[in-house]
Each structure stands twice: as C-alpha cells, then as structure tokens.
Design a protein around this motif. Structure first.
Motif, PDB file in Angstrom:
ATOM      1  N   GLY A  98      -6.260   2.289   0.288  1.00  0.00           N
ATOM      2  CA  GLY A  98      -5.280   2.989  -0.544  1.00  0.00           C
ATOM      3  C   GLY A  98      -4.874   2.211  -1.785  1.00  0.00           C
ATOM      4  N   CYS A 154      -0.301   3.158   3.554  1.00  0.00           N
ATOM      5  CA  CYS A 154      -0.032   2.675   4.909  1.00  0.00           C
ATOM      6  C   CYS A 154       1.037   1.592   4.960  1.00  0.00           C
ATOM      7  N   CYS A 175      -5.972  -1.476  -0.897  1.00  0.00           N
ATOM      8  CA  CYS A 175      -5.511  -1.953   0.402  1.00  0.00           C
ATOM      9  C   CYS A 175      -6.699  -2.336   1.281  1.00  0.00           C
ATOM     10  N   CYS A 201       0.836  -1.200   0.000  1.00  0.00           N
ATOM     11  CA  CYS A 201       0.000   0.000   0.000  1.00  0.00           C
ATOM     12  C   CYS A 201       0.873   1.254   0.000  1.00  0.00           C
ATOM     13  N   LYS A 211      -6.740  -2.613   4.358  1.00  0.00           N
ATOM     14  CA  LYS A 211      -6.719  -1.892   5.635  1.00  0.00           C
ATOM     15  C   LYS A 211      -7.248  -0.478   5.499  1.00  0.00           C
ATOM     16  N   CYS A 212      -6.724   0.257   4.472  1.00  0.00           N
ATOM     17  CA  CYS A 212      -7.068   1.685   4.400  1.00  0.00           C
ATOM     18  C   CYS A 212      -7.722   2.069   3.076  1.00  0.00           C
TER      19      CYS A 212
HETATM   20 ZN   LIG Z   1      -3.194   0.787   3.214  1.00  0.00          ZN
END
Ligand SMILES: [Zn+2]
Lengths: 384, 128
Positions: free
Chosen positions: B40, B24, B35, B21, B37-38
C-alpha cells in the motif's frame, strides 16, 4: 533452448596484490581459463565487481576488461551488487546460454580491495545495505549483523561459542587449500578472544578484504560436447528478495530471500535439499552463515550451529560446506566471491580439489546474497 | 549520500518522521514509498521521540566519515508506540538494555571539500 554447463575455470589465489590492479587480476584469471581449457570462442563476457567505481578506479568495468584482453566480438555486461556481483553475472550468463543467444560465455568477477584504507573498505562494503538505514546512521554491515546476532542468540539460547563453530570449520578447510587467503587454523577460544568489530562479533567472525579474480566458462551442452569439453551441468537456479531492514521482516533472523531462491533452484533441478551433498554458501559473518544454513530446511531454525558442531558440514560430513574456507578463510573479494564458489564446486565435481576433495559429490548448492539476505541467489550443479 | 539527497530527506531525519501505510497501518522508519507488508501507499508519520534500548553494540571497525572520534554505540530502540528502529546513541558511557532514551538532534559527521555538516537524530538517556 540451450542447456548451460561449466567447462572450465580460471582464478588467482585470493590475497593482497600490491603490484597488480583490477585489470591485471582479471587478465590473469581469464587467460588461465582460456589457455588451460582451450576456450577461444567467446560470445559474451560478463563481469562482476563491487568497488572499482566506489574507489574512483573505473566504471563500466566489463567493457574495459574486454578491451584489456582485446576481446571485441563479444557482448559485455557489468554487474555490481557487493558479494553477489558475480552471482548476478552468472545468473544472467546462464540465461543467455539457455535462451540460445550464446554458445559460449566467460563470466565471473574481479575485486581489488587492498588499494584503500580500512575505513573506506568498511563503508564501501556496507553501502549495499539501505544507505539511510546503515550508512547515514553510522551502522555498518558488521554492526547491523551484530545486533541481529544478539537477538538470534537470545531467541534460541545460543552461546557465544556456538557462533565460533563455523569460522573454525572454514579455517580448517582453508588450511589445506592453495588458493585461499587465510590458511591458519583457529580455535573456538581464538574467535572468542579476538578483538571485537562489534560485540558479539570479533575479527574472526567476519570476512576480511581480499583481492582476486575468478572466471568460469559457461557453454551450451551440445556445443560443449561437440567440441570435446568435459563439463558440470547447471541444473537449476533461483533468486528472490526481502526488505533490506531486518526489523521489517517477519523475523529479523529469517533469510526468506534465500529460502525462496532455494525453492526455485531445487524445483528447477527437480531434486530436494536431501539430494544435495555439497554446499558453497556466502557468509561474510558467522551469524550470516548460521542464518543461511537455518534457511535451507535441513534443520529447525536455530539448530544449524548444532549441526555444524556435530560435523554434518565438515569435509568428511554428510554435506560439506565451504570446502576451501568460504568468504571467511578462502577470502572475500566481493565482486569475485560467487565465481570462486563456482570454481570450487567445479573442482569438486572434476575430482581436482586436491587435499580438499570430498567423496562422491552428487549435487552442489551455491548460495550468494546481497547484504544481509536482501536479494539472494541459489544455483544447483551436478551431473559432471 | 550526496548533498542533494541529504537535503531531500532533511525533515524526516531531523524530526524523526517515518511513514505509515494508509491501507494496513504498518509503520516504517526510515520512511518508505510502499508498504513492505501489503504494498500500500505510505503517508508521513511522526514517530514518538521516547523509547528504550532493546539491544546495543559498539562499532569498533569504523566506516569512513564516522572514523574521527573512535568507537561509538548503536542500538535497536523500541519507541513508545512499539516501533523498533536502528539508531546512534549519545551522551552515554555505559548503555544498558532497557535504558530509557529520547531522540535529540545532533551533528552526525562532516564531509566533502566544503566540510558540509550533516545533522540527524541520536538517542540519549532520559535525564532524571
Ligand atoms: Zn500496508
């Protein structure tokens, strides 16, 4: 705004039908439903099916099921997402009724798995997982879950025997059920000593291929009442997703899609999980079953096996689970399996469950998921 | 997987290229478009070729295309940078937790009317 209720069910016994194909199975279930419950007005026919396309049998299945039944004044849709195919069909049928578009929908699923060799079935049922991760890498649904089972057992100090508790319970329930595929009782030792599919999982930890069709009639409550139907209400539902790769999750053995779907369904119904006293969950493996139960918020993570062992989920327990044997023992005809769960909840609410009848069922929870909790669906039924 | 899809991902598959990513720094394999998680954007990222076995099992209920040679081991491998991935094991009779392994390019299976050979990464014990 319509209020969706279930007025009738039609289904075949789950098994191996060497003389019936996918259309004959669907026809049998739908015809039983229409005749037995007097459903003749059908605004929509929604059909779940996982494998007919993969088996080179038929694409756009719902159109051809409608044609087979000569139901032409209906809106049709096909839903194909493994064991959640009919969950998606029902989810959308409920929306159709709630929106006011439909007064009466026939929805469910059909699957004919026994037409192909085991290796084709293993691959076909594994393709709901990310194909780069699983199919290309020689993993399968079962071996992926076997690896996560090892992590889970290590984290919470569970023994191999703890995994066996749920399959034993499910076969016990199935032994009394007329429409279930596997009606033999099994013991913890039998699960332990059965041939492995991928250690620690053995053939008694995992569901087997089955053929079957199950359909329900969903109607608008006012319409159902005016036409003299008895019914069970669909009070809430929810759905959510999470990364397909368990190693990308906050925890590989946390079913967050299920817990989020549950939260939405409970809040829609305006109840809490403590109000639920009957569950039909989808667990194609013993480990998946424990992870679903873990994510309901009835116990701390890692403790659901203990609840199973204590009898909490048994037929006479506080919240009976998979009262006709679930995917493991009733059978797992993928595209129809959630519809069977609805059939079973309907039978419980209508006091038609025979030897499997549980006492005083208030709220039922029906759970379904794509793969290993990639996308999950939770429905709350009650108020019959 | 069709021949074209297989070809599209060949570089990532042959060379163990995942994604990272740009926002992050989270690493993923197989590579991703966004991503988890975020949300991105992801860029190509060369994963380390060495690691160790965290968990393994033997696939005994065999899927089509991997059913020509009998049961085979698969594992969760932790690579040297801490990334954990699923992978096939090879050249090993008795896998063990903690065993040091390295990525090698191997034939995975053949398929289709023309017997197309599909290659990819497997993990074998580090020699010596
Ligand atoms: Zn990320």
């Amino acid at each position: 705004m319509g209020r969706p209720v279930i007025v009738g069910v039609g289904y075949t016994k789950v098994g191996e039908y060497w003389d019936k194909d996918v259309f004959q199975l669907a026809y049998t279930a739908i015809k039983n439903l229409m005749d037995e419950y007097g459903v003749d007005d059908v605004d929509a026919l929604y059909v779940g099916n996982a494998l007919a396309g993969y088996y080179d049998r038929q694409l756009a299945l719902a159109s051809h099921v409608a044609d087979a039944l000569s139901l032409y004044d209906t809106a049709v849709s096909t839903f194909s997402s493994g064991g959640a195919s009919s969950a998606q069909a029902i989810y959308n049928a409920v929306l159709g009724v709630a929106s006011g578009q439909f007064k009466s929908v026939i929805v469910g699923g059909v699957e004919k798995m026994s037409e192909e060799l085991p290796a084709k079935v293993v691959r076909g049922t594994s393709l709901v997982e990310n194909s780069f991760l699983v199919d290309y890498n020689g993993l399968t649904s079962f071996s992926l879950q076997a690896l996560i089972a090892q992590m889970y057992m290590e984290e919470f100090g569970l023994k191999r025997e703890d995994l066996s508790l749920l399959p034993v319970l499910e076969h016990e329930n199935s032994s009394k059920s007329k429409h279930s595929q596997f009606r033999n009782r099994i013991s913890i030792e039998m699960v332990l000593n059965a041939p492995p599919v991928a250690e620690p999982l053995t053939i008694f930890d995992v569901s087997a291929p089955g053929d079957g069709a199950a359909f329900i009639a969903v109607m608008d409550e006012d319409y159902a009442r005016k036409n003299g139907f008895k019914y069970v209400k669909i009070l809430g539902m929810g759905s959510a997703s999470q990364p397909a790769n368990p190693l990308e999750r906050a925890s590989p053995y946390m079913f967050e899609a299920t817990s989020r779907a549950l939260e939405k369904a409970l809040s829609g119904a305006g109840i809490t999980i403590e109000d639920v006293n009957h569950l039909e969950i989808y667990n194609p493996t013993s480990i998946a079953g424990l992870l679903v139960l873990d994510s309901l918020g009835l116990c701390k993570r890692g403790e659901s096996a203990k609840l199973v062992g204590d009898g909490y989920f048994s037929l006479e327990g506080r919240a009976p689970v998979n009262t006709f044997g679930g995917a493991k023992a009733r059978g797992d005809p993928k595209g129809a399996v959630t519809a069977y769960q609805f059939v079973e909840a309907f039978l419980q609410h209508m006091n038609m469950a025979g030897d499997n009848q549980i006492g005083d069922v208030k709220y039922s929870l029906i759970h379904s998921m794509v793969g290993f909790d990639i996308s999950s669906y939770v429905f709350i039924l009650g108020g019959g | 997987m069709t021949e074209i899809s297989d070809w599209i991902y060949r570089i990532s598959r042959y060379r163990l290229i995942g994604s990272k990513c740009v926002e992050c720094g989270e690493v993923a394999y197989p590579p991703r478009l966004t991503c988890y998680k975020c949300g991105g954007k992801m860029a190509d990222y060369q994963l380390p070729r060495r690691g160790k076995i965290l968990y393994y099992t033997v696939v005994k209920s065999l899927p089509e295309r991997y059913n020509r040679y009998g049961a085979y081991p698969v594992a969760i491998v932790e690579l040297e940078d801490g990334t954990r991935i699923f992978g096939l094991l090879t050249d090993v009779d008795n896998p063990e937790k903690g065993m040091e392994v390295e990525a090698v390019l191997r034939k995975l299976y053949t398929y289709g009317e023309h017997g197309k050979i599909i290659y990819g990464v497997k993990f074998r014990p580090v020699l010596g």
